[in-house]
Design a protein around this motif. Structure first.
Motif, PDB file in Angstrom:
ATOM      1  N   VAL A   1      32.914  -5.725 -26.059  1.00 33.59           N
ATOM      2  CA  VAL A   1      31.540  -5.749 -26.571  1.00 33.59           C
ATOM      3  C   VAL A   1      30.973  -7.165 -26.505  1.00 33.59           C
ATOM      4  O   VAL A   1      31.627  -8.128 -26.915  1.00 33.59           O
ATOM      5  CB  VAL A   1      31.491  -5.203 -28.012  1.00 33.59           C
TER       6      VAL A   1
ATOM      7  N   ILE B   1      31.394  -0.968 -34.389  1.00 32.15           N
ATOM      8  CA  ILE B   1      31.755  -0.519 -33.054  1.00 32.15           C
ATOM      9  C   ILE B   1      32.882   0.509 -33.175  1.00 32.15           C
ATOM     10  O   ILE B   1      33.934   0.212 -33.737  1.00 32.15           O
ATOM     11  CB  ILE B   1      32.206  -1.713 -32.174  1.00 32.15           C
TER      12      ILE B   1
ATOM     13  N   THR C   1      30.550   0.705 -18.231  1.00 30.46           N
ATOM     14  CA  THR C   1      29.856  -0.175 -19.157  1.00 30.46           C
ATOM     15  C   THR C   1      28.602   0.534 -19.660  1.00 30.46           C
ATOM     16  O   THR C   1      27.918   1.226 -18.908  1.00 30.46           O
ATOM     17  CB  THR C   1      29.487  -1.501 -18.463  1.00 30.46           C
TER      18      THR C   1
ATOM     19  N   GLY D   1      29.000  -2.722 -24.026  1.00 28.93           N
ATOM     20  CA  GLY D   1      30.423  -2.517 -24.219  1.00 28.93           C
ATOM     21  C   GLY D   1      30.944  -1.567 -23.160  1.00 28.93           C
ATOM     22  O   GLY D   1      30.169  -0.911 -22.456  1.00 28.93           O
TER      23      GLY D   1
END
Length: 172
Positions: free
Chosen positions: A65, A58, A35, A119
């Motif tokens: 996310v 992204i 993460t 994310g």
């Protein structure tokens, strides 16, 4: 001669300053298969105009996310299918957040702020490579597009409006 050189140097330094004042990531390295907390640093508005909207795209390979709400701002996510299916702690994941949008707030040009999301950096990403998060900064008057992704053999310093970048490290 020295007296005329100093003002000329000061003008060059001031003209170059905006190129160094772009949207960046606070932590610019992270391991794959983990993460990552992304903190986007927004140091100014658009040529003096207050920021009213931040959109971040992204990149593929970043999943699960979750953006952090920001008092005074409206938070939206745009979801879609990923190009591949990824393993997220044993769960196949093939769609999710592709863009995060903070809007409705007002960040004056003379202030600095941060926009945060987290994310998961999938294990299939390549350690040593860079991952870029294009950002569009909309202001009351004007737009700054921090979307340039460096070509092979170049880096963000070679561009006027580089996308915030993250160097991928080996999995821990």
């Amino acid at each position: 001669m020295l007296k005329s050189f100093i003002p000329a140097f000061a003008l060059v330094a001031l003209a170059a300053a905006p190129a160094f004042a772009h949207v960046t990531l606070e932590t610019q390295e992270a391991p794959v298969g983990a993460t990552y907390k992304a903190v986007l640093r927004v140091p100014h508005g658009c040529e003096g105009s207050p920021t009213v909207r931040i959109r971040v795209q992204i990149p593929e390979g970043v999943i699960a996310v979750k953006p952090m709400p920001k008092p005074g701002w409206t938070l939206e996510t745009v979801k879609g299918k990923y190009a591949a299916s990824y393993d997220y702690y044993g769960t196949p994941t093939s769609e999710g957040v592709k863009e995060v949008v903070w809007s409705g707030g007002r960040l004056p040009d003379e202030f600095y702020d941060e926009f945060v999301f987290r994310g998961y950096l999938t294990a299939g990403l390549t350690p040593g490579a860079h991952l870029y998060f294009p950002v569009v900064q909309e202001c009351e008057a004007g737009v700054d597009r921090w979307i340039e992704i460096p070509a092979e053999g170049k880096d963000a310093d070679d561009y006027e409006t580089p996308a915030p970048g993250l160097k991928l490290l080996p999995k821990r």
